[in-house]
Motif scaffolding. Structure first.
Motif, PDB file in Angstrom:
ATOM      1  N   THR A 278       0.839  -1.194   0.000  1.00 32.74           N
ATOM      2  CA  THR A 278       0.000   0.000   0.000  1.00 32.74           C
ATOM      3  C   THR A 278       0.875   1.246   0.000  1.00 32.74           C
ATOM      4  N   VAL A 279       0.292   2.359  -0.462  1.00 37.85           N
ATOM      5  CA  VAL A 279       0.945   3.665  -0.428  1.00 37.85           C
ATOM      6  C   VAL A 279       0.090   4.582   0.435  1.00 37.85           C
ATOM      7  N   SER A 280       0.655   5.109   1.516  1.00 33.37           N
ATOM      8  CA  SER A 280      -0.101   6.031   2.379  1.00 33.37           C
ATOM      9  C   SER A 280       0.081   7.480   1.954  1.00 33.37           C
ATOM     10  N   GLU A 281       1.161   7.777   1.241  1.00 32.19           N
ATOM     11  CA  GLU A 281       1.384   9.148   0.769  1.00 32.19           C
ATOM     12  C   GLU A 281       2.291   9.123  -0.451  1.00 32.19           C
ATOM     13  N   LYS A 283       3.995  12.187  -3.046  1.00 30.35           N
ATOM     14  CA  LYS A 283       4.091  13.613  -3.320  1.00 30.35           C
ATOM     15  C   LYS A 283       5.377  13.886  -4.092  1.00 30.35           C
ATOM     16  N   GLY A 284       5.496  15.091  -4.610  1.00 30.45           N
ATOM     17  CA  GLY A 284       6.674  15.407  -5.403  1.00 30.45           C
ATOM     18  C   GLY A 284       6.961  16.885  -5.451  1.00 30.45           C
ATOM     19  N   GLN A 285       8.150  17.213  -5.852  1.00 33.01           N
ATOM     20  CA  GLN A 285       8.586  18.558  -6.167  1.00 33.01           C
ATOM     21  C   GLN A 285       9.704  18.416  -7.186  1.00 33.01           C
ATOM     22  N   ARG A 286      10.183  19.541  -7.718  1.00 35.44           N
ATOM     23  CA  ARG A 286      11.205  19.441  -8.749  1.00 35.44           C
ATOM     24  C   ARG A 286      12.408  18.663  -8.228  1.00 35.44           C
ATOM     25  N   GLY A 287      12.790  17.616  -8.945  1.00 40.39           N
ATOM     26  CA  GLY A 287      13.983  16.855  -8.602  1.00 40.39           C
ATOM     27  C   GLY A 287      13.752  15.659  -7.710  1.00 40.39           C
ATOM     28  N   ILE A 288      12.508  15.461  -7.194  1.00 44.59           N
ATOM     29  CA  ILE A 288      12.314  14.338  -6.286  1.00 44.59           C
ATOM     30  C   ILE A 288      10.835  13.940  -6.227  1.00 44.59           C
ATOM     31  N   LEU A 289      10.585  12.634  -6.225  1.00 43.93           N
ATOM     32  CA  LEU A 289       9.271  12.056  -5.954  1.00 43.93           C
ATOM     33  C   LEU A 289       9.405  11.182  -4.719  1.00 43.93           C
ATOM     34  N   SER A 290       8.443  11.282  -3.790  1.00 42.67           N
ATOM     35  CA  SER A 290       8.533  10.568  -2.520  1.00 42.67           C
ATOM     36  C   SER A 290       7.269   9.758  -2.281  1.00 42.67           C
ATOM     37  N   ALA A 291       7.430   8.569  -1.705  1.00 42.35           N
ATOM     38  CA  ALA A 291       6.292   7.712  -1.387  1.00 42.35           C
ATOM     39  C   ALA A 291       6.511   7.042  -0.041  1.00 42.35           C
ATOM     40  N   GLU A 292       5.459   7.036   0.793  1.00 42.22           N
ATOM     41  CA  GLU A 292       5.443   6.256   2.032  1.00 42.22           C
ATOM     42  C   GLU A 292       4.772   4.930   1.691  1.00 42.22           C
ATOM     43  N   VAL A 293       5.539   3.831   1.778  1.00 43.52           N
ATOM     44  CA  VAL A 293       5.037   2.534   1.326  1.00 43.52           C
ATOM     45  C   VAL A 293       5.053   1.527   2.473  1.00 43.52           C
ATOM     46  N   HIS A 294       4.172   0.502   2.347  1.00 43.66           N
ATOM     47  CA  HIS A 294       4.038  -0.501   3.393  1.00 43.66           C
ATOM     48  C   HIS A 294       3.752  -1.855   2.753  1.00 43.66           C
ATOM     49  N   THR A 296       3.935  -6.472   3.791  1.00 46.20           N
ATOM     50  CA  THR A 296       4.304  -7.550   4.721  1.00 46.20           C
ATOM     51  C   THR A 296       5.214  -8.575   4.047  1.00 46.20           C
ATOM     52  N   GLY A 297       5.560  -8.331   2.813  1.00 46.22           N
ATOM     53  CA  GLY A 297       6.440  -9.227   2.075  1.00 46.22           C
ATOM     54  C   GLY A 297       7.075  -8.484   0.921  1.00 46.22           C
ATOM     55  N   ASN A 298       7.522  -9.214  -0.083  1.00 48.30           N
ATOM     56  CA  ASN A 298       8.125  -8.572  -1.258  1.00 48.30           C
ATOM     57  C   ASN A 298       7.072  -7.787  -2.038  1.00 48.30           C
ATOM     58  N   ALA A 299       7.386  -6.551  -2.363  1.00 52.13           N
ATOM     59  CA  ALA A 299       6.443  -5.674  -3.062  1.00 52.13           C
ATOM     60  C   ALA A 299       7.206  -4.828  -4.072  1.00 52.13           C
ATOM     61  N   THR A 300       6.454  -4.142  -4.941  1.00 48.41           N
ATOM     62  CA  THR A 300       7.068  -3.310  -5.984  1.00 48.41           C
ATOM     63  C   THR A 300       6.291  -2.009  -6.122  1.00 48.41           C
ATOM     64  N   LEU A 301       7.022  -0.899  -6.169  1.00 42.91           N
ATOM     65  CA  LEU A 301       6.449   0.416  -6.479  1.00 42.91           C
ATOM     66  C   LEU A 301       6.850   0.772  -7.903  1.00 42.91           C
ATOM     67  N   GLY A 360       8.526  -4.298   3.624  1.00 41.87           N
ATOM     68  CA  GLY A 360       8.362  -3.624   4.903  1.00 41.87           C
ATOM     69  C   GLY A 360       7.829  -2.209   4.734  1.00 41.87           C
ATOM     70  N   ASP A 361       8.038  -1.382   5.764  1.00 39.19           N
ATOM     71  CA  ASP A 361       7.565   0.004   5.771  1.00 39.19           C
ATOM     72  C   ASP A 361       8.745   0.946   5.525  1.00 39.19           C
ATOM     73  N   HIS A 362       8.620   1.787   4.509  1.00 38.93           N
ATOM     74  CA  HIS A 362       9.749   2.650   4.136  1.00 38.93           C
ATOM     75  C   HIS A 362       9.259   3.970   3.542  1.00 38.93           C
ATOM     76  N   LYS A 363      10.171   4.931   3.533  1.00 34.47           N
ATOM     77  CA  LYS A 363       9.997   6.129   2.719  1.00 34.47           C
ATOM     78  C   LYS A 363      10.953   5.994   1.542  1.00 34.47           C
ATOM     79  N   ILE A 364      10.390   6.012   0.337  1.00 31.19           N
ATOM     80  CA  ILE A 364      11.187   5.843  -0.880  1.00 31.19           C
ATOM     81  C   ILE A 364      11.221   7.169  -1.634  1.00 31.19           C
ATOM     82  N   ASP A 365      12.427   7.627  -1.950  1.00 27.65           N
ATOM     83  CA  ASP A 365      12.615   8.836  -2.758  1.00 27.65           C
ATOM     84  C   ASP A 365      13.234   8.450  -4.101  1.00 27.65           C
ATOM     85  N   LEU A 366      12.652   8.953  -5.161  1.00 26.06           N
ATOM     86  CA  LEU A 366      13.236   8.836  -6.501  1.00 26.06           C
ATOM     87  C   LEU A 366      13.791  10.216  -6.825  1.00 26.06           C
ATOM     88  N   ALA A 367      15.113  10.345  -6.864  1.00 27.66           N
ATOM     89  CA  ALA A 367      15.736  11.677  -6.876  1.00 27.66           C
ATOM     90  C   ALA A 367      16.661  11.861  -8.068  1.00 27.66           C
TER      91      ALA A 367
END
Length: 579
Positions: A278-281, A283-294, A296-301, A360-367
């Motif tokens: 799941t994605v709880s958040e 958002k983005g701005q110039r130069g970076i996209l961010s996602a709060e992801v969760h 219980t096993g292997n997953a893909t964003l 697991g639970d992470h904050k992922i940034d694509l920068a």
């Protein structure tokens, strides 16, 4: 991201009280053909009779009966509180005075049009009391533009919305539907049985994780030019659509800084989906996209990044500086846990597609870290024009303002003019005929911004006489121009310098602005008839040497047309020969 729909929801809440007081009895209500739309106040002005009726789908509606025609009673959004004076019925010639411009009737299509008022693509707001679940009443809101009539129906058993759009629209319009999440189990959209390229967003105002009575979808459905009715269905669950990818949309402004000619800011559509998580958040701005992801096993964003978004200022020609691909940062806020790696990347005609595995639970940034510390123009990739329907959002003025677009950059559909309300914060789009009436009555004053792009920009090209000095005659694009070469070089251009040549005044308010990437100028051209054009950030050279390619710009003003050429280290003023 701040949701752009609070204003609409307020209107819905105000109107529910009215519609809930209506009692319909099918055997006592006539079926009618809808000829157009009108507000309740507008119906009173034309001395119409408000009556109950059934539309083409047997949906109970309020209608204004007037001279044998039926106008559907609809709300309107964000209308300026101004009058347009007398308006004539196009068939009877009778005059009416509407206190509010939005109270004028609009017709299905263009025949016998009253003129009417339009706020981009969200002029009318229809409300459908769809269903009551566990004591909570839910309303579906459909927003659409002038020239279209709409019938709405909700099937509680199939959890499906059926709408019939009738009318003639010359240009593309967008049907915007707000649907409570509780009313749908599927968001697939079809038009006449074919899957539509709809843009769907889910909104959770209070970030609830369980039952969410306030959660809703906004569904934007493009309607192509048509003279026939269109059947639109939302919530189609046929097996042929069950495997459709469930992509979510995220909208972000893209500004083409330092571009010349200046490119307008656009609203770009980014897409994301998650597999086994799941994605709880997001958002983005110039130069970076961010996602709060969760998970219980292997997953893909997975993320789709529009290639025409202005993501780089690398020179379009010449050597590239450094790695131009993004990196993934996982939990960058934690110096112990932080991870970084390159995402799997796929390039299509319209998007860069990035795939990011996690568990697991992470904050992922694509920068992106490769933006150069220079004033090179920001740009995206050149992609097929057909991609624009997927990568650029075409929104009405109210939504453009809510996402952060400045009022001077708000865009209207072709065939409509932009007006700025007295509060200097609200913009509406109106027909040229409505604009003329508002100006004639003194409700608005014409506003002209002299800052613009030149009509013609010539690079990588020369013309006979470009290397001549002093005053001479030259030919550019089969037109004769007087040419004056200034006595000093571009480097010696002074702030505030002004020269009058052939009755046209050329001013350089900033002189030469020197940057790491080269020099830029602003030129202000004033004509003898009072017209003025200002061009900003004209590139004169790049790096430590003068540009190999000459640049010539010519004005929108004709009679005479004027402009200038930067050639090597020289400035040449141009004024067209008047015939």
């Amino acid at each position: 991201m701040k949701t752009p729909y609070y204003f609409i929801i307020v209107i819905v809440s105000a109107c529910i009280i009215i519609t809930n007081n209506l009692v319909f009895a099918d055997n006592a209500i006539p079926h009618v053909v809808i000829d157009g739309t009108i507000s309740e106040n507008g119906c009173n002005v034309i001395n119409g009779i408000i009556t109950q009726a059934l539309d083409i789908q047997n949906t109970p509606i309020q209608a204004c009966k007037y001279h044998g025609k039926y106008f559907k009673i609809s709300a309107y959004l964000g209308c300026p509180l101004i009058s347009v004076g007398d308006t004539r019925d196009p068939e009877t010639g009778q005059k009416f005075n509407f206190n509010v411009v939005c109270d004028e009737p609009t017709t299905c299509g263009l025949k016998n049009s009253w003129g009417g008022y339009n706020l981009g693509n969200a002029g009318n707001a229809d409300l459908l009391n769809a269903s009551t679940i566990n004591g909570t009443g839910y309303v579906i809101t459909a927003n659409y533009g002038e020239g279209v009539c709409l019938s709405e129906k909700y099937d509680e058993q199939k959890k499906k919305i059926t709408m019939i759009a009738d009318g003639l629209w010359k240009n593309e319009t967008v049907l915007n539907v707000l649907v409570p999440r509780a009313l749908l189990t599927d968001t697939t959209v079809t038009i006449d049985g074919k899957k539509a390229d709809a843009k769907i967003e889910e909104h959770n105002p209070k970030n609830e994780t369980t039952t969410c009575n306030l959660c809703y979808y906004t569904i934007n459905i493009p309607l192509l030019s048509s003279q026939t009715s269109k059947k639109i269905e939302i919530g189609v669950q046929d097996t042929v659509y069950n495997n459709a990818e469930n992509w979510n949309n995220y909208y972000m402004l893209g500004s083409f800084d330092n571009s010349f000619p200046k490119k307008p800011t656009q609203i770009f559509v980014f897409q994301y989906k998650i597999t086994n998580g799941t994605v709880s958040e997001f958002k983005g701005q110039r130069g970076i996209l961010s996602a709060e992801v969760h998970s219980t096993g292997n997953a893909t964003l997975d993320i789709k990044f529009p290639r025409n978004y202005p993501y780089t200022n690398q020179p379009k020609q010449g050597p590239q500086y450094g790695d131009t691909s993004p990196i993934v940062l996982v939990d960058a806020y934690d110096l112990v846990k932080v991870q970084h790696f390159k995402p799997d990347t796929k390039t299509t005609d319209c998007f860069f597609e990035y795939s990011i595995p996690f568990s697991g639970d992470h904050k992922i940034d694509l920068a992106w870290f490769y933006l150069l510390s220079t004033s090179f123009p920001l740009h995206g990739d050149n992609i097929p024009q057909s991609c624009n329907t997927q990568t650029i959002a075409n929104w009405p003025p109210l939504k453009q303002i809510n996402i952060g677009m400045s009022t001077n950059e708000i865009k209207c559909d072709d065939g409509f003019d932009k007006i700025l309300h007295p509060d200097n914060k609200t913009v509406s789009c109106v027909k040229p005929s409505t604009l003329s009436r508002l100006e004639h009555l003194g409700w608005i004053k014409p506003h002209f911004d002299p800052r613009m792009n030149p009509k013609i920009v010539l690079t990588n090209s020369s013309y006979a006489g470009i290397d001549k000095q002093d005053r001479t005659m030259v030919s550019i694009n089969n037109q004769t121009f007087y040419q004056l070469t200034l006595e000093h070089t571009i480097d010696q251009l002074q702030s505030g310098e002004s020269i009058k040549f052939q009755n046209v005044t050329f001013s350089f308010p900033d002189g030469l602005m020197k940057t790491i990437s080269g020099g830029m100028t602003t030129v202000d051209i004033k004509f003898s008839d009072g017209n003025e054009e200002i061009y900003e950030k004209i590139p004169t050279r790049y790096g430590g040497t003068y540009a190999e390619n000459d640049i010539t710009i010519l004005s929108n003003h004709l009679g005479p047309q004027a402009g200038l050429t930067y050639y090597k280290d020289e400035i040449k003023l141009l004024v067209g020969e008047e015939k």
